[in-house]
Design an enzyme around this catalytic site. Structure first.
Site, mmCIF file in Angstrom:
data_model
loop_
_atom_site.group_PDB
_atom_site.id
_atom_site.type_symbol
_atom_site.label_atom_id
_atom_site.label_comp_id
_atom_site.label_asym_id
_atom_site.label_seq_id
_atom_site.Cartn_x
_atom_site.Cartn_y
_atom_site.Cartn_z
ATOM 1 N N GLY A 28 1.001 -1.157 -0.341
ATOM 2 C CA GLY A 28 0.155 0.030 0.342
ATOM 3 C C GLY A 28 0.438 0.879 -0.069
ATOM 4 C CG ASN A 29 1.168 2.907 -2.717
ATOM 5 O OD1 ASN A 29 -0.053 3.854 -3.308
ATOM 6 N ND2 ASN A 29 1.941 2.026 -3.277
ATOM 7 C CB THR A 43 9.730 2.055 -3.427
ATOM 8 O OG1 THR A 43 9.000 0.174 -3.768
ATOM 9 C CG2 THR A 43 11.168 2.159 -3.448
ATOM 10 C CB SER A 71 5.296 4.644 -3.474
ATOM 11 O OG SER A 71 4.346 4.321 -3.585
ATOM 12 C CB SER A 72 6.581 2.144 -7.642
ATOM 13 O OG SER A 72 5.682 1.053 -6.811
ATOM 14 C CD GLU A 73 1.696 1.868 -8.527
ATOM 15 O OE1 GLU A 73 1.548 2.881 -9.259
ATOM 16 O OE2 GLU A 73 0.837 0.524 -8.542
ATOM 17 C CG HIS A 92 -2.123 1.859 -3.693
ATOM 18 N ND1 HIS A 92 -3.414 1.066 -5.176
ATOM 19 C CD2 HIS A 92 -1.947 1.128 -3.896
ATOM 20 C CE1 HIS A 92 -2.947 -0.003 -5.184
ATOM 21 N NE2 HIS A 92 -2.087 0.010 -5.108
ATOM 22 C CG HIS A 94 -2.532 -4.557 -3.278
ATOM 23 N ND1 HIS A 94 -1.331 -5.038 -3.547
ATOM 24 C CD2 HIS A 94 -2.132 -3.464 -3.893
ATOM 25 C CE1 HIS A 94 -0.360 -4.443 -4.370
ATOM 26 N NE2 HIS A 94 -1.385 -2.894 -4.274
ATOM 27 C CE1 TYR A 113 -26.252 4.294 4.072
ATOM 28 C CE2 TYR A 113 -27.231 2.124 4.365
ATOM 29 C CZ TYR A 113 -27.088 3.399 4.935
ATOM 30 O OH TYR A 113 -26.891 3.258 6.023
ATOM 31 C CG HIS A 155 -3.236 -2.580 -8.535
ATOM 32 N ND1 HIS A 155 -2.231 -2.074 -9.323
ATOM 33 C CD2 HIS A 155 -2.816 -2.678 -7.298
ATOM 34 C CE1 HIS A 155 -1.432 -0.955 -8.130
ATOM 35 N NE2 HIS A 155 -1.476 -1.622 -7.681
ATOM 36 C CE1 TYR A 210 -23.782 8.229 8.398
ATOM 37 C CE2 TYR A 210 -22.358 7.258 6.637
ATOM 38 C CZ TYR A 210 -22.861 7.035 7.670
ATOM 39 O OH TYR A 210 -22.825 6.022 7.836
HETATM 40 P P1 13P Z 1 5.174 0.766 -3.072
HETATM 41 O O1 13P Z 1 5.992 0.030 -2.200
HETATM 42 O O2 13P Z 1 5.937 1.176 -4.602
HETATM 43 O O3 13P Z 1 4.959 1.829 -2.528
HETATM 44 O O4 13P Z 1 4.567 -0.863 -3.364
HETATM 45 C C1 13P Z 1 2.896 -1.334 -3.062
HETATM 46 C C2 13P Z 1 2.202 -0.946 -4.390
HETATM 47 O O5 13P Z 1 0.712 -1.331 -3.582
HETATM 48 C C3 13P Z 1 1.990 -0.952 -5.724
HETATM 49 O O6 13P Z 1 1.097 -1.103 -6.116
#
Ligand code: 13P
Length: 267
Positions: A28-29, A43, A71-73, A92, A94, A113, A155, A210
């Site tokens: 995640g990032n 990253t 981060s790669s993203e 972000h 997973h 809802y 993803h 909300y």
């Molecule tokens: P990073 O560690 O580079 O943030 O990558 C994690 C990730 O979720 C790639 O989609």
């Protein structure tokens, strides 16, 4: 907020993401807007080992400072913050159930809802693109149009918010919705709420702010009524829910496998 506080906020959010089960490992990032750019997680670094000076500062032109690689993203974080003035935080993850749906290129339709917590009648799923690419960023921006969340095909999940707390709240609600949807699908495709019903929910959420948990005592320290505190009334629905003709219209709504049209690649 100072950069140091924002850096600490990013780390706290990441640690909370894993503690709550929303994320695993470093998949995640998180980023937060600053003037002319953003602060973003490095990253592949364990969140519980992260120190505030591991957080990377990046300008919107993609140049960065700091002792770690961003981060790669960083592309979708950068593009979202650049294009969406309503957003300060991009999160972000997973998370398991959102990613389960995303592996089928399915978004989350209006089966419940609370889907409106992402700002619209559904939560879209983008088509697949390789992680870290400009293509993925472009697809994510499309899927996020008029929304504060989307799934990424094969993803994970992206959530947008104004604060760290709201980002976590929204991500947990959406992961719960994904879990409910996966369970509901075990019985069959659930009926959908209509656009009109979802419009009423969206208006109701807007009225109540909300998800913001307002501290009403700061507004006025006297007895108050809910109606006087929340925003202007919503239009009355034309027919009470109890008078709704029973199963028939709902059956019609599920006739088409709609998720494929809003949720990524069509075959
Ligand atoms: P990073 O560690 O580079 O943030 O990558 C994690 C990730 O979720 C790639 O989609």
């Amino acid at each position: 907020m100072s950069h140091k506080k924002l850096r600490q906020g990013i780390i706290k959010t990441c640690v909370e993401m894993n503690r709550s089960g929303l994320n695993q490992g470093t998949s995640g990032n998180v980023s937060h807007r600053i003037e002319g750019g953003m602060l973003i997680t490095p990253t592949s670094m364990a969140y519980d080992k992260m120190h505030h000076d591991d957080i990377v500062e990046m300008a919107f032109d993609g140049t960065y400072t700091g002792k770690r690689l961003p981060s790669s993203e960083w592309r979708f974080h950068r593009d979202i913050l650049k294009n969406r003035s309503d957003v300060n935080v991009v999160l972000h993850t997973h998370s398991i159930y959102c990613t389960t749906l995303a592996t089928h290129e399915r978004g989350i339709p209006a089966f419940h809802y609370m889907v409106a917590v992402a700002g619209g009648v559904d939560i879209r799923c983008s088509p697949y693109a390789c992680f870290g690419t400009q293509e993925l960023s472009n697809l994510a921006l499309d899927a996020l149009k008029d929304r504060t969340a989307c799934l990424l095909g094969h993803h994970g999940l992206i959530v947008l918010a104004d604060t760290f707390a709201t980002a976590m709240w929204r991500a947990i609600e959406i992961e719960s919705l994904a879990k409910m949807y996966v369970h509901a699908l075990a019985i069959g495709e659930p009926p959908r709420l209509s656009d009109k019903e979802m419009a009423q929910v969206i208006e109701q959420m807007r009225r109540m702010s909300y998800g913001q948990a307002p501290d009403l005592d700061k507004v006025k320290d006297t007895p108050k009524t809910i109606d006087a505190t929340i925003k202007k009334p919503v239009a009355k629905p034309t027919a009470p829910a109890t008078n709704r003709p029973a199963a028939k219209p709902r059956t019609r709504r599920v006739a088409k496998p709609a998720p494929r049209t809003t949720a990524g690649r069509t075959k």
